[in-house]
Design a protein around this motif. Sequence first.
Motif, PDB file in Angstrom:
ATOM      1  N   PRO A  37     -31.768 -65.592  92.315  1.00  0.00           N
ATOM      2  CA  PRO A  37     -33.012 -64.812  92.429  1.00  0.00           C
ATOM      3  C   PRO A  37     -33.996 -65.521  93.364  1.00  0.00           C
ATOM      4  N   TRP A  38     -34.612 -64.747  94.224  1.00  0.00           N
ATOM      5  CA  TRP A  38     -35.513 -65.311  95.228  1.00  0.00           C
ATOM      6  C   TRP A  38     -36.972 -65.217  94.830  1.00  0.00           C
ATOM      7  N   HIS A  39     -37.708 -66.234  95.216  1.00  0.00           N
ATOM      8  CA  HIS A  39     -39.166 -66.203  95.193  1.00  0.00           C
ATOM      9  C   HIS A  39     -39.567 -65.899  96.630  1.00  0.00           C
ATOM     10  N   LEU A  40     -40.149 -64.726  96.854  1.00  0.00           N
ATOM     11  CA  LEU A  40     -40.545 -64.327  98.196  1.00  0.00           C
ATOM     12  C   LEU A  40     -42.015 -64.662  98.442  1.00  0.00           C
ATOM     13  N   PRO A  98     -29.487 -55.519  99.995  1.00  0.00           N
ATOM     14  CA  PRO A  98     -29.883 -54.617  98.908  1.00  0.00           C
ATOM     15  C   PRO A  98     -29.615 -55.139  97.499  1.00  0.00           C
ATOM     16  N   LYS A  99     -28.644 -56.009  97.340  1.00  0.00           N
ATOM     17  CA  LYS A  99     -28.293 -56.473  95.995  1.00  0.00           C
ATOM     18  C   LYS A  99     -28.892 -57.834  95.660  1.00  0.00           C
ATOM     19  N   GLN A 100     -29.691 -58.374  96.546  1.00  0.00           N
ATOM     20  CA  GLN A 100     -30.281 -59.694  96.326  1.00  0.00           C
ATOM     21  C   GLN A 100     -31.415 -59.598  95.302  1.00  0.00           C
ATOM     22  N   PRO A 101     -31.282 -60.286  94.148  1.00  0.00           N
ATOM     23  CA  PRO A 101     -32.341 -60.216  93.140  1.00  0.00           C
ATOM     24  C   PRO A 101     -33.612 -60.955  93.586  1.00  0.00           C
ATOM     25  N   ILE A 102     -34.744 -60.432  93.155  1.00  0.00           N
ATOM     26  CA  ILE A 102     -36.045 -61.033  93.459  1.00  0.00           C
ATOM     27  C   ILE A 102     -36.674 -61.463  92.143  1.00  0.00           C
ATOM     28  N   SER A 103     -37.056 -62.735  92.046  1.00  0.00           N
ATOM     29  CA  SER A 103     -37.703 -63.189  90.818  1.00  0.00           C
ATOM     30  C   SER A 103     -39.220 -63.073  90.908  1.00  0.00           C
ATOM     31  N   SER A 104     -39.777 -63.135  92.132  1.00  0.00           N
ATOM     32  CA  SER A 104     -41.217 -62.937  92.295  1.00  0.00           C
ATOM     33  C   SER A 104     -41.569 -62.793  93.766  1.00  0.00           C
ATOM     34  N   MET A 105     -42.792 -62.318  94.009  1.00  0.00           N
ATOM     35  CA  MET A 105     -43.321 -62.204  95.357  1.00  0.00           C
ATOM     36  C   MET A 105     -44.762 -62.691  95.302  1.00  0.00           C
ATOM     37  N   SER A 106     -45.107 -63.606  96.185  1.00  0.00           N
ATOM     38  CA  SER A 106     -46.475 -64.114  96.198  1.00  0.00           C
ATOM     39  C   SER A 106     -47.155 -63.784  97.517  1.00  0.00           C
ATOM     40  N   GLY A 107     -48.466 -63.697  97.464  1.00  0.00           N
ATOM     41  CA  GLY A 107     -49.238 -63.398  98.661  1.00  0.00           C
ATOM     42  C   GLY A 107     -50.677 -63.832  98.491  1.00  0.00           C
ATOM     43  N   GLU A 121     -44.776 -52.936  91.415  1.00  0.00           N
ATOM     44  CA  GLU A 121     -44.463 -52.661  90.013  1.00  0.00           C
ATOM     45  C   GLU A 121     -43.361 -51.614  89.902  1.00  0.00           C
ATOM     46  N   SER A 122     -43.396 -50.583  90.738  1.00  0.00           N
ATOM     47  CA  SER A 122     -42.368 -49.538  90.683  1.00  0.00           C
ATOM     48  C   SER A 122     -40.986 -50.070  91.040  1.00  0.00           C
ATOM     49  N   LYS A 123     -40.929 -51.140  91.821  1.00  0.00           N
ATOM     50  CA  LYS A 123     -39.662 -51.761  92.209  1.00  0.00           C
ATOM     51  C   LYS A 123     -39.296 -52.917  91.280  1.00  0.00           C
ATOM     52  N   CYS A 124     -40.096 -53.105  90.204  1.00  0.00           N
ATOM     53  CA  CYS A 124     -39.871 -54.180  89.224  1.00  0.00           C
ATOM     54  C   CYS A 124     -39.882 -55.553  89.886  1.00  0.00           C
ATOM     55  N   ILE A 125     -40.806 -55.747  90.821  1.00  0.00           N
ATOM     56  CA  ILE A 125     -40.940 -57.037  91.492  1.00  0.00           C
ATOM     57  C   ILE A 125     -42.173 -57.741  90.928  1.00  0.00           C
ATOM     58  N   PRO A 126     -41.966 -58.806  90.152  1.00  0.00           N
ATOM     59  CA  PRO A 126     -43.117 -59.568  89.663  1.00  0.00           C
ATOM     60  C   PRO A 126     -43.883 -60.143  90.853  1.00  0.00           C
ATOM     61  N   PHE A 127     -45.210 -60.183  90.744  1.00  0.00           N
ATOM     62  CA  PHE A 127     -45.975 -60.694  91.865  1.00  0.00           C
ATOM     63  C   PHE A 127     -47.093 -61.623  91.432  1.00  0.00           C
ATOM     64  N   VAL A 128     -47.455 -62.512  92.330  1.00  0.00           N
ATOM     65  CA  VAL A 128     -48.559 -63.443  92.144  1.00  0.00           C
ATOM     66  C   VAL A 128     -49.452 -63.255  93.366  1.00  0.00           C
ATOM     67  N   SER A 141     -58.841 -55.090  79.916  1.00  0.00           N
ATOM     68  CA  SER A 141     -57.788 -54.244  80.465  1.00  0.00           C
ATOM     69  C   SER A 141     -56.387 -54.838  80.322  1.00  0.00           C
ATOM     70  N   PHE A 142     -56.247 -55.921  79.570  1.00  0.00           N
ATOM     71  CA  PHE A 142     -54.936 -56.544  79.457  1.00  0.00           C
ATOM     72  C   PHE A 142     -54.034 -55.755  78.525  1.00  0.00           C
ATOM     73  N   GLU A 143     -52.841 -55.469  79.004  1.00  0.00           N
ATOM     74  CA  GLU A 143     -51.809 -54.825  78.206  1.00  0.00           C
ATOM     75  C   GLU A 143     -50.496 -55.514  78.500  1.00  0.00           C
ATOM     76  N   LEU A 144     -49.513 -55.282  77.672  1.00  0.00           N
ATOM     77  CA  LEU A 144     -48.208 -55.870  77.930  1.00  0.00           C
ATOM     78  C   LEU A 144     -47.552 -55.193  79.128  1.00  0.00           C
ATOM     79  N   MET A 145     -47.043 -55.996  80.000  1.00  0.00           N
ATOM     80  CA  MET A 145     -46.330 -55.516  81.168  1.00  0.00           C
ATOM     81  C   MET A 145     -45.548 -56.704  81.694  1.00  0.00           C
ATOM     82  N   ASP A 146     -44.430 -56.490  82.352  1.00  0.00           N
ATOM     83  CA  ASP A 146     -43.646 -57.635  82.787  1.00  0.00           C
ATOM     84  C   ASP A 146     -43.492 -57.694  84.305  1.00  0.00           C
ATOM     85  N   SER A 147     -44.482 -57.210  85.034  1.00  0.00           N
ATOM     86  CA  SER A 147     -44.285 -57.212  86.474  1.00  0.00           C
ATOM     87  C   SER A 147     -45.357 -57.936  87.281  1.00  0.00           C
TER      88      SER A 147
END
Length: 181
Positions: A37-40, A98-107, A121-128, A141-147
Motif C-alpha cells: 500500500p502506498w502513501h501518496l 489500477p490495482k495498486q492499493p493506496i494507504s493514504s494521500m497527503s497534501g 472519500e468516494s474512492k476510499c482514499i484516506p487523506f491528510v 461535527s465529528f462522526e465516525l468515518m474511516d477516510s
Amino acid sequence: QTLSVHRHLELFFKHVHLDEASVVRLIVHIMALSGKPWHLALDRTNWKFGLCHINILMLGVIHEKTCIPLVWALLDKAGNPNAHERTDLMEQRNTILPKQPISSMSGDREFIGERWMNWLESKCIPFVLRLKGNMRVSAGSFELMDSCLIFIPFGHYDEPEILLYENPSICPKDVDVTHCR
C-alpha cells in the motif's frame, strides 16, 4: 566506465521511446514498490525560467522518507490547481496502476476543497491535509468515518500541532470549516 554506460544509455534511448506509463511501471519495478500500500503525496511547484512560467502539479509515492514522482501535469495557468486537475492526476495514476492499493494521500493547505475531499472519500482514499492557519474545524461535527485525518496547524506553520485521535477512524464528516476573524 561511466562514459561507456552513459553512451549505452544514449544509444538505447535514441531508438527506444518510453511513454509515461512505461516509465512509471519501470520505477515501481526497480524500487520494488508493487503490491505494498502506498502513501501518496500531492504537491505543486512553480518557478520562472526566463520569460516562461512553469507550474507543475505532481503526485508521488513516499518511500523511505523520499517522495518519488510518478505522474505530473504542467498547468497552463498561474496559481493552485482546481479539484478537476487534481482528480485527473489521480485518475492518471489509477489508469497506469489500477490495482495498486493506496494507504493514504497527503497534501498541503492549497489542496483543501470540499469537491476534492469528497472525491477522495468516494474512492476510499484516506487523506491528510494541512488546513490554512485561519481555519478551524468545529468539534461538534465529528462522526465516525474511516477516510480522513486532518493535520491542523495552530499558530506558526513551522510549529504545527497535530490532532491525535484515540480512534483513528474519527474524522470530521460534513466538516464545518470556518475562517477565524
